[in-house]
Structure formats: structure tokens, C-alpha cells
Design a protein around this motif. Structure first.
Motif, PDB file in Angstrom:
ATOM      1  N   LEU A 181       0.829  -1.211   0.000  1.00  0.00           N
ATOM      2  CA  LEU A 181       0.000   0.000   0.000  1.00  0.00           C
ATOM      3  C   LEU A 181       0.859   1.255   0.000  1.00  0.00           C
ATOM      4  O   LEU A 181       0.567   2.211  -0.715  1.00  0.00           O
ATOM      5  CB  LEU A 181      -0.956   0.006   1.189  1.00  0.00           C
ATOM      6  CG  LEU A 181      -2.095  -0.997   1.131  1.00  0.00           C
ATOM      7  CD1 LEU A 181      -2.949  -0.907   2.381  1.00  0.00           C
ATOM      8  CD2 LEU A 181      -2.942  -0.789  -0.106  1.00  0.00           C
ATOM      9  N   ASP A 219      -7.057  -8.313  -0.944  1.00  0.00           N
ATOM     10  CA  ASP A 219      -6.459  -7.636  -2.097  1.00  0.00           C
ATOM     11  C   ASP A 219      -7.454  -7.623  -3.254  1.00  0.00           C
ATOM     12  O   ASP A 219      -7.222  -8.208  -4.303  1.00  0.00           O
ATOM     13  CB  ASP A 219      -5.156  -8.328  -2.508  1.00  0.00           C
ATOM     14  CG  ASP A 219      -4.329  -7.466  -3.453  1.00  0.00           C
ATOM     15  OD1 ASP A 219      -4.510  -6.233  -3.482  1.00  0.00           O
ATOM     16  OD2 ASP A 219      -3.499  -8.033  -4.174  1.00  0.00           O
ATOM     17  N   VAL A 238      -4.429  -4.153  -5.321  1.00  0.00           N
ATOM     18  CA  VAL A 238      -3.579  -2.967  -5.189  1.00  0.00           C
ATOM     19  C   VAL A 238      -2.803  -2.729  -6.481  1.00  0.00           C
ATOM     20  O   VAL A 238      -2.743  -1.603  -6.987  1.00  0.00           O
ATOM     21  CB  VAL A 238      -2.603  -3.118  -3.994  1.00  0.00           C
ATOM     22  CG1 VAL A 238      -1.604  -1.977  -3.965  1.00  0.00           C
ATOM     23  CG2 VAL A 238      -3.371  -3.201  -2.694  1.00  0.00           C
TER      24      VAL A 238
END
Length: 124
Positions: A4, A27, A41
């Protein structure tokens, strides 16, 4: 999560808090008919960088700089937070018309609406 922090660095902006919290738990989220309700992500980073840097997009569409895309409907429309000015609302970008319109008050509202029965065109 290092992924992140790396994503925020690559995007040049922080992720909205509720999206960040969700991504710390999982995720991404796959919805009905294998639609990417919330991207991973890596996909969030890749799609946003593409939309901001692809010269053909700049010729076809209004600027995407104020948006942070994070999911799609499986048919080309994409969902985004507005980052300038920063707000919790979710907007849909309709790829055929380049329109951007409100569809949910925040991420929780978006997830409730998009994951409810009724199909992937829930926002229309």
C-alpha cells in the motif's frame, strides 16, 4: 502493508482511508459474474497510471487527474473516488460517453449496492 505504501508512492497520492482499510484485509473483491468490484492494489496502480499517462486517452477523454479508479463493471465502465476535492463519494466513469456521475455515498454504500442481487448494471 508495504504494498500500500508503494502504491501510494507510485500514484503520488494517498488512498482513501476506507479503501486502504479494505485492501489491508483483502487484495480486491470479485463480485457477480467475476466482475472486479474492487481491484487488487497492483491493478489500482496500473489502471490509474495508464489513464493518467496514455496520450490517446488524453485526446479522447477529459482529464482523469481528479479521480482514483478502483473497480469496474466488466464492460468498460469504471468506479472511482473523487480526490480533488477529496470526498468519500463514488462516481462511475462511463467509457462510451466519458460521463462521470455519482453512484454511491461512500465505499460501504458502493459495496452494498454493487454486491446486491440484480446484476452488474446496478448503477444504471
Amino acid at each position: 502493508m508495504a504494498a500500500l505504501a508503494d502504491a501510494e508512492h507510485r500514484l503520488g497520492r494517498g488512498l482513501p482511508d476506507d479503501l486502504r482499510q479494505l485492501l489491508l484485509e483483502c487484495d480486491g473483491i470479485i463480485g457477480h459474474t467475476a466482475v472486479d468490484t474492487v481491484w487488487s492494489v497492483e491493478q489500482i496502480v496500473a489502471q490509474n497510471l495508464l489513464f493518467r499517462t496514455d496520450s490517446s486517452f488524453a485526446q479522447l477523454y477529459m482529464s482523469f487527474d481528479a479521480l482514483l479508479f478502483f473497480g469496474d463493471n466488466g464492460g468498460g465502465d469504471q468506479f472511482a473516488f473523487v480526490q480533488t476535492p477529496q470526498r468519500p463519494d463514488i462516481f462511475v466513469w462511463e467509457h462510451e460517453t466519458d460521463s462521470r456521475r455519482w453512484v454511491a455515498g461512500d465505499l460501504r454504500d458502493y459495496l452494498g449496492r454493487s454486491l446486491a442481487e440484480g446484476g452488474d448494471a446496478w448503477y444504471q
